[in-house]
Design an enzyme around this catalytic site. Structure first.
Site, short mmCIF file in Angstrom:
data_model
loop_
_atom_site.label_atom_id
_atom_site.label_comp_id
_atom_site.label_asym_id
_atom_site.label_seq_id
_atom_site.Cartn_x
_atom_site.Cartn_y
_atom_site.Cartn_z
N LEU A 82 0.81 -1.23 0.00
CA LEU A 82 0.00 0.00 0.00
C LEU A 82 0.84 1.27 0.00
CD1 LEU A 82 -1.65 -1.96 2.50
CD2 LEU A 82 -3.36 -0.41 1.57
N ALA A 83 2.13 1.17 0.35
CA ALA A 83 2.93 2.40 0.48
C ALA A 83 2.91 3.18 -0.83
CB ALA A 83 4.38 2.05 0.83
N THR A 131 -5.67 2.09 -7.59
CA THR A 131 -6.77 3.05 -7.56
C THR A 131 -7.59 3.02 -8.85
OG1 THR A 131 -7.22 5.43 -7.55
CG2 THR A 131 -5.08 4.78 -8.34
N ASP A 132 -8.83 3.48 -8.76
CA ASP A 132 -9.67 3.59 -9.97
C ASP A 132 -9.19 4.73 -10.87
OD1 ASP A 132 -10.50 5.74 -8.38
OD2 ASP A 132 -12.63 5.26 -8.46
N GLU A 133 -8.33 5.62 -10.33
CA GLU A 133 -7.91 6.79 -11.12
C GLU A 133 -7.08 6.39 -12.33
OE1 GLU A 133 -6.58 10.20 -8.99
OE2 GLU A 133 -7.93 9.83 -7.31
N TYR A 156 -0.09 11.59 -10.21
CA TYR A 156 -0.39 10.51 -9.26
C TYR A 156 -0.92 9.28 -9.99
CZ TYR A 156 -3.25 7.71 -6.07
OH TYR A 156 -3.82 6.66 -5.40
N LYS A 160 0.65 5.49 -10.51
CA LYS A 160 -0.02 4.25 -10.06
C LYS A 160 -0.25 3.32 -11.26
CE LYS A 160 -1.39 3.26 -6.46
NZ LYS A 160 -0.77 2.59 -5.30
N LEU A 196 -10.53 15.50 0.72
CA LEU A 196 -11.74 16.33 0.82
C LEU A 196 -12.51 16.19 2.14
CD1 LEU A 196 -13.74 18.32 -0.52
CD2 LEU A 196 -14.96 16.33 -1.40
N ARG A 220 -17.41 11.42 -7.41
CA ARG A 220 -16.56 10.35 -6.90
C ARG A 220 -17.45 9.26 -6.31
NH1 ARG A 220 -13.73 12.88 -9.61
NH2 ARG A 220 -11.66 13.77 -9.22
N ASN A 255 -19.41 16.31 -5.61
CA ASN A 255 -18.72 16.88 -4.45
C ASN A 255 -19.61 17.83 -3.67
OD1 ASN A 255 -16.41 15.48 -5.11
ND2 ASN A 255 -15.45 17.18 -6.20
#
Ligand code: NAD
Ligand code: TDX
Length: 350
Positions: A82-83, A131-133, A156, A160, A196, A220, A255
């Protein structure tokens, strides 16, 4: 008996995974390797720090020698990785750290696992948390599935995505047993207040503006962190070698709607008149390259491994608000660190 390495276990999600593993599997030896960056916090783990099946090692995954030495001394059977550098806004101002930790760090771990396990892969597993990103940004309809093409748009998510590709490359090239999961936005106790929800909770509590990027219409898909941890447990034990699993809450929120719900919960918790907290909502300059919408199809995980989220969103948010309001010391120690200069740089000119 199993020796498990968890990386990034002092962070938000990692600490929940470490706790679950240490408590649920007393016959496993859990080693938590974490560099304790600004996001790492051993206070997240005070309740299990003396458990006999738990060991903390302070170390940086970008240090290849340290990582391979750790594998040699501990003979791990499994890795849950996870790091990472995890915050999109920080990746926009400082991409290089993301390349170093998320890409080079992951390769160091893959190399160490490969060297240690040689070709004796039975009962071994390298589990990479992603991640889903990596899938990019959705329009008004559709969901990310495990076969959606990668289209990362921030430093980011690009770092990933790169680490996901490398993990798959080690599976195909060297036969390393791997599993990857891609999860949607997490929330819950212990999340660093750059993200957030905890940022908004903290600002509302202190009567500070709640910064909403752009028009607040980005979407999100939110999942309570303990539900992510339970999915990780399931996938680690029952996921199929070489497979990818998407994890999501079927819980899409704009959001601005999320913040209105949070304001309502905060009004109640702080005994304020209804509508008081919402007055703090402030629209600010948008995030560069801000992804419009994420939404995850986790039917594969639900069908094949029988996992489902346990909490409704409003209940999860109430639990989260309670935790932050009851753990002011945790928050005030963070606010007295580098957070202030981060906050001023990030929000000062918006
Ligand atoms: P976090 O930023 O809260 O924690 C990251 C942890 O990694 C910290 O404890 C930090 O000290 C440690 N770390 C950072 N660089 C390191 C290095 N070079 N060597 C060793 N340790 C290092 O992150 P998080 O939100 O808990 O995310 C954990 C993982 O889950 C990440 O891989 C992230 O990409 C992924 N993820 C997060 C979310 C989310 O919503 N937060 C969603 C999906 C996937
Ligand atoms: O001050 C803010 N104002 C605002 O409007 C912040 C910090 C965020 N936002 C917006 C940006 C996003 O649309 O809120 C949404 C959520 O932002 P973050 O909490 O920064 O999360 P996000 O960028 O969506 O990424 C998160 O989910 C996927 C995690 O940080 C990643 O680590 C994870 O991979």
């Amino acid at each position: 008996m199993k020796n498990i390495l968890i990386t990034g276990g002092a962070g938000f999600i990692g600490s929940h995974v470490v706790r679950l593993m240490v408590k649920k599997y007393p016959n496993y030896q859990i080693v938590n390797l974490d560099a304790l960056t600004y996001a790492g916090n051993l206070e997240n783990l005070t309740d299990i720090e003396h458990a006999s099946n738990y060991e903390f090692v302070k170390g940086d995954i970008t240090d290849a020698k340290l990582v391979s030495r750790l594998f040699a001394t501990h003979n791990f059977d499994g890795v849950i990785h996870l790091a990472a550098e995890s915050h999109v806004d920080r990746s926009i101002s400082n991409p290089l750290e993301f390349i170093q930790t998320n890409i080079i760090g992951t390769v160091n771990l893959l190399n160490a696992a490969r060297m240690q396990w040689k070709d004796q892969f039975e009962d071994k597993l390298f589990y990479h948390i992603s991640t889903d990103e990596v899938y990019g940004s959705l329009g008004e309809t559709g969901l990310f599935t495990e076969t959606t093409s990668y289209d990362p748009r921030s430093p980011y998510s690009a770092s990933k995505a790169s680490s996901d590709h490398l993990v798959r490359a080690y599976f195909h090239t060297y036969g390393l047993p791997v599993v990857i999961s891609n999860c949607s936005n997490n929330y819950g106790p212990n999340q660093f207040p750059e993200k957030l929800i905890p940022l908004a909770i903290n600002n509302i509590k202190n009567n500070k503006p709640i910064p909403i990027y752009g028009k607040g219409d980005n979407i999100r898909d939110w999942l309570f962190v303990e539900d992510h941890a339970s999915a990780i447990d399931e996938i680690f034990h029952n996921g199929k070698n070489g497979e990818t699993y998407n994890i999501g809450g079927l819980n899409e929120w704009k959001n601005i709607d999320l913040i209105h719900l949070l304001c309502k919960i905060m009004d109640k918790a702080l005994h304020r008149a209804e509508g008081e907290s919402a007055k703090l909502i402030t629209f600010v300059k948008d995030r560069a390259g801000h992804d419009q919408r994420y939404a995850i199809d986790s039917s594969k995980l639900m069908k094949e491994l029988n996992w489902k989220p346990s909490l409704q969103f409003e209940e999860g948010l109430e639990k989260t608000v309670d935790w932050y309001l009851n753990n002011q010391k945790w928050m005030s120690r963070i606010l007295s660190g580098e957070y202030e200069s981060y906050y001023n740089t990030q929000y000062g000119d918006r």
